[in-house]
Design a protein around this motif. Sequence first.
Motif, mmCIF file in Angstrom:
data_model
loop_
_atom_site.group_PDB
_atom_site.id
_atom_site.type_symbol
_atom_site.label_atom_id
_atom_site.label_comp_id
_atom_site.label_asym_id
_atom_site.label_seq_id
_atom_site.Cartn_x
_atom_site.Cartn_y
_atom_site.Cartn_z
ATOM 1 N N ASP A 149 -12.888 11.914 20.323
ATOM 2 C CA ASP A 149 -13.088 11.527 18.932
ATOM 3 C C ASP A 149 -13.317 9.828 18.766
ATOM 4 O O ASP A 149 -13.129 9.206 17.814
ATOM 5 C CB ASP A 149 -11.665 11.554 18.184
ATOM 6 C CG ASP A 149 -10.431 10.973 18.591
ATOM 7 O OD1 ASP A 149 -10.721 10.364 19.944
ATOM 8 O OD2 ASP A 149 -9.165 11.098 18.281
ATOM 9 N N PHE A 150 -13.893 9.661 20.158
ATOM 10 C CA PHE A 150 -14.106 8.006 20.066
ATOM 11 C C PHE A 150 -14.888 7.321 19.114
ATOM 12 O O PHE A 150 -14.473 6.590 18.712
ATOM 13 C CB PHE A 150 -14.929 7.990 21.797
ATOM 14 C CG PHE A 150 -14.951 6.437 21.882
ATOM 15 C CD1 PHE A 150 -14.119 5.517 22.467
ATOM 16 C CD2 PHE A 150 -16.396 5.941 21.694
ATOM 17 C CE1 PHE A 150 -14.612 4.107 22.722
ATOM 18 C CE2 PHE A 150 -16.411 4.444 21.860
ATOM 19 C CZ PHE A 150 -15.701 3.533 22.478
ATOM 20 N N ASP A 151 -16.000 7.755 18.935
ATOM 21 C CA ASP A 151 -16.915 7.284 17.874
ATOM 22 C C ASP A 151 -16.560 7.089 16.447
ATOM 23 O O ASP A 151 -16.720 6.210 15.957
ATOM 24 C CB ASP A 151 -18.381 7.865 18.099
ATOM 25 C CG ASP A 151 -18.963 7.783 19.467
ATOM 26 O OD1 ASP A 151 -19.614 6.835 19.888
ATOM 27 O OD2 ASP A 151 -18.594 8.874 20.054
ATOM 28 N N LEU A 152 -16.228 8.386 16.176
ATOM 29 C CA LEU A 152 -15.435 8.360 14.668
ATOM 30 C C LEU A 152 -14.456 7.234 14.363
ATOM 31 O O LEU A 152 -14.141 6.852 13.432
ATOM 32 C CB LEU A 152 -15.157 9.884 14.108
ATOM 33 C CG LEU A 152 -16.520 10.625 14.048
ATOM 34 C CD1 LEU A 152 -15.954 11.985 13.453
ATOM 35 C CD2 LEU A 152 -17.304 10.236 12.744
ATOM 36 N N LYS A 153 -13.426 7.297 15.523
ATOM 37 C CA LYS A 153 -12.549 6.324 15.324
ATOM 38 C C LYS A 153 -12.789 4.997 15.335
ATOM 39 O O LYS A 153 -12.292 4.354 14.554
ATOM 40 C CB LYS A 153 -11.357 6.656 16.687
ATOM 41 C CG LYS A 153 -10.241 7.628 16.310
ATOM 42 C CD LYS A 153 -9.386 7.273 17.581
ATOM 43 C CE LYS A 153 -8.157 8.268 17.270
ATOM 44 N NZ LYS A 153 -7.443 8.660 18.675
ATOM 45 N N GLN A 154 -13.732 4.794 16.004
ATOM 46 C CA GLN A 154 -14.155 3.332 16.124
ATOM 47 C C GLN A 154 -14.924 2.886 14.818
ATOM 48 O O GLN A 154 -14.688 1.876 14.183
ATOM 49 C CB GLN A 154 -15.196 3.308 17.354
ATOM 50 C CG GLN A 154 -14.557 3.315 18.825
ATOM 51 C CD GLN A 154 -13.859 2.068 19.229
ATOM 52 O OE1 GLN A 154 -12.731 2.043 19.239
ATOM 53 N NE2 GLN A 154 -14.564 0.733 19.126
ATOM 54 N N HIS A 155 -15.587 3.866 14.304
ATOM 55 C CA HIS A 155 -16.328 3.402 13.193
ATOM 56 C C HIS A 155 -15.325 3.381 11.821
ATOM 57 O O HIS A 155 -15.479 2.704 10.801
ATOM 58 C CB HIS A 155 -17.445 4.470 12.770
ATOM 59 C CG HIS A 155 -18.591 4.289 13.672
ATOM 60 N ND1 HIS A 155 -19.374 3.059 13.659
ATOM 61 C CD2 HIS A 155 -19.383 4.934 14.682
ATOM 62 C CE1 HIS A 155 -20.503 2.844 14.663
ATOM 63 N NE2 HIS A 155 -20.337 4.286 15.164
#
Length: 437
Positions: free
Chosen positions: A271-277
């Motif tokens: 879930d790296f990208d969605l969490k970062q954004h």
Amino acid sequence: MPADFDTIVNLSKTRGIVFPSSDIYGGLRSAYDYGPLGANLLRNVKDQWWRSMVQMRGDIVGLDSAILQRREVWQASGHEEVFSDPMVECSECNSRLRLDKLEDPDQCSVCGKRGTLGAPKEFNLMLRTHLGPIETDENMVYLRPETAQGIFINYENVRRSQRLKLPFGIAQVGKSFRNEITPGQFVFRTREFEQMEMEFFCRPEDAAEWFDYWVKARHQWYLDLGMTSENLQIRTHADDELSHYSAGTVDVEYKFPWGWDELEGIANRSDFDLKQHAEHSDEDLRYLDAETNERFFPHVIEPAAGATRTAFAFLIDAYHKEEVNGEERVVLRLDKRLAPYQMAVLPLSKKEDLVGGTQQVADLLRPLYQLEVDVTQSIGKRYRRQDEIGTPYCITYDFDSLDDNAVTVRDRDTMLQDRVSVDRLVDYFAERFAPTA
Ligand code: ATP
């Protein structure tokens, strides 16, 4: 006989597949231009990817996001900080080299000197430009180094507008830019290239299963389009090779003339990208499960392929040189769906009535297929030329055609010929080009 590297580069230039960019000014090495045949081949590769990843599925939708995005996107994704390669500079010849690509980290691979390489420095691979008339830090933007982030930043727009439920995917094809330290091996590694990427969003507990599914499905895609299975392999990344976002990556590799190299990476991006954004944009990008009322970040499996690199691999794989009746024949055994032209229509001679009939046959088939009409040279030479560019069928209009309204259809691979009535031609080819799965 398989192709060597120089043969493919030469064929590409002489037959109008790929030209060096800015050729008349000495070429650019970082970028290439696709000629009339290459443009068709590349388009066909992308179309086949789109067909299998979007059209044939009920759970994946398409997207075409902008190349220029706000800088915050690349800050959130981690690219601004860590999308870099360690680089060393040679004090003897001033070459800048990627440390991880050197056979011997103490020896310059350009001039061969030892002990001349400096300390490694991190070099960011993103290309930048400025928007507006004044070049300031505030109006600096990056050219996207991958298409994936365009998908993540549109995740909520797409999900909501299409009323999507997990699991679902968003697919995109388009240009990406990386300031590669060592571009090379023709179109294999360039600074401007095209990617075909899909982000598949699923429940965290299903991610491992979807990962295995996509590794198999993507491997099969190359096989279904006729790539030789011995030239394909799956390689799992070691832990120290993983990108900053990845919880697991598998590469589909092709046996290029210089050895095994990557065609496509399938990554578990968790879930790296969605969490970062979500964190950087202050938008709630969690998924709401309507039944349990639970909110969570979906996990993501990403098959990321290079369109330009894949087209190149198909070209190499298709190249065959063989002997036919004591003569050499070069044939590109490209899948029918990938060939730049699906057929060529040829009058037996340049005589006026034959050329007229040829045009009528071409007009009949042109709305359905990419085809070429070739009038020059002997028929044998024209067959060879079409073999060399991978055209699956040659249709010859001869003197008998004037009486029987039939033509000869020659198959590229078997070289067998069929006599087919012009009235039946559309059906004849419809059977041969009928889409499979
Ligand atoms: P490599 O290790 O070859 O530099 P990568 O692992 O950085 O590639 P990804 O970020 O996973 O590549 O990009 C997905 C795909 O995009 C690659 O598998 C490749 O097919 C294509 N690609 C990446 N960089 C380039 C490039 N510079 N030129 C052409 N295609 C590229």
